[in-house]
Write an enzyme that holds these catalytic residues in place. Structure first.
Site, short mmCIF file in Angstrom:
data_model
loop_
_atom_site.label_atom_id
_atom_site.label_comp_id
_atom_site.label_asym_id
_atom_site.label_seq_id
_atom_site.Cartn_x
_atom_site.Cartn_y
_atom_site.Cartn_z
N GLY A 161 0.83 -1.19 0.00
CA GLY A 161 0.00 0.00 0.00
C GLY A 161 0.87 1.24 0.00
O GLY A 161 2.09 1.16 0.18
N TYR A 162 0.23 2.37 -0.17
CA TYR A 162 0.94 3.64 -0.27
C TYR A 162 0.50 4.58 0.84
O TYR A 162 -0.70 4.78 1.06
CB TYR A 162 0.71 4.27 -1.64
CG TYR A 162 1.42 3.48 -2.71
CD1 TYR A 162 2.72 3.82 -3.08
CD2 TYR A 162 0.85 2.36 -3.27
CE1 TYR A 162 3.41 3.08 -4.01
CE2 TYR A 162 1.54 1.60 -4.20
CZ TYR A 162 2.81 1.96 -4.57
OH TYR A 162 3.51 1.21 -5.48
N LEU A 163 1.48 5.15 1.54
CA LEU A 163 1.22 6.19 2.52
C LEU A 163 1.19 7.54 1.83
O LEU A 163 0.60 8.49 2.33
CB LEU A 163 2.28 6.16 3.63
CG LEU A 163 2.39 4.83 4.37
CD1 LEU A 163 3.51 4.89 5.40
CD2 LEU A 163 1.07 4.45 5.02
N GLU B 15 -3.45 4.10 1.58
CA GLU B 15 -4.51 4.42 0.62
C GLU B 15 -5.10 3.11 0.11
O GLU B 15 -4.41 2.11 -0.01
CB GLU B 15 -3.92 5.23 -0.54
CG GLU B 15 -3.32 6.56 -0.09
CD GLU B 15 -2.58 7.29 -1.21
OE1 GLU B 15 -2.98 7.16 -2.38
OE2 GLU B 15 -1.60 7.99 -0.90
N ASN C 262 2.36 1.14 -10.04
CA ASN C 262 1.61 0.56 -8.92
C ASN C 262 0.90 1.64 -8.11
O ASN C 262 -0.24 1.45 -7.68
CB ASN C 262 2.53 -0.26 -8.01
CG ASN C 262 2.82 -1.64 -8.54
OD1 ASN C 262 2.47 -2.62 -7.92
ND2 ASN C 262 3.47 -1.74 -9.69
#
Length: 154
Positions: free
Chosen positions: A28-30, A81, A143
């Protein structure tokens, strides 16, 4: 400074499946801003925090650090996210290079891409028969963009 030079291609057919065993990734992405991404992910029983800079051509700054798995799982569940990127990665050695084939699941089911890391942007290499159209410069395949615009919604 870490640096990543990577080329990305769509994958054709299923011949590649017999070349390697896949490993489950959950990431996931912060922060998914194109100028800087902050990614967290688990790979089997390990976890990593990765910071990447803006891609110029096929190159970008990259820094990666191992972190506790429990911390990563908590951040994936509470802070990352959505949707979380779920994929299986296959590593295929070919003529001194390692091709990484990512088969996506969840909201990105049906997408399969192959990436190869290079020492320089001008490095020559033989593209395997299962590597199709190059999508290195197409931001839809990053990604970090697949969380904003999942493949299933294209």
């Amino acid at each position: 400074m870490g640096k990543e030079i990577e080329r990305k291609f769509l994958v054709r057919g299923d011949v590649w499946r017999s070349l390697a065993t896949g490993t489950a990734y959950r990431q996931g992405y912060l922060n998914s801003a194109k100028e800087r991404t902050v990614r967290i992910r688990t790979i089997d029983d390990r976890a990593f925090l990765t910071i990447k800079g803006l891609t110029v051509g096929a190159t970008r700054a990259e820094y990666e650090y191992e972190i506790p798995v429990a911390d990563c799982d908590a951040m994936l569940d509470a802070l990352a996210e959505k949707p979380i990127i779920e994929k299986k990665r296959y590593k295929v050695p070919l003529e001194g290079l390692t091709w990484e084939i990512d088969e996506f699941f969840g909201d990105n089911t049906g997408l399969i891409v192959a990436e190869v890391d290079l020492k320089s942007e001008g490095q020559t290499f033989r593209k395997p028969e299962w590597a199709g159209e190059e999508v290195t410069a197409d931001p839809r395949y990053f990604n970090s963009n697949l969380i904003k615009h999942p493949y299933s919604k294209w």
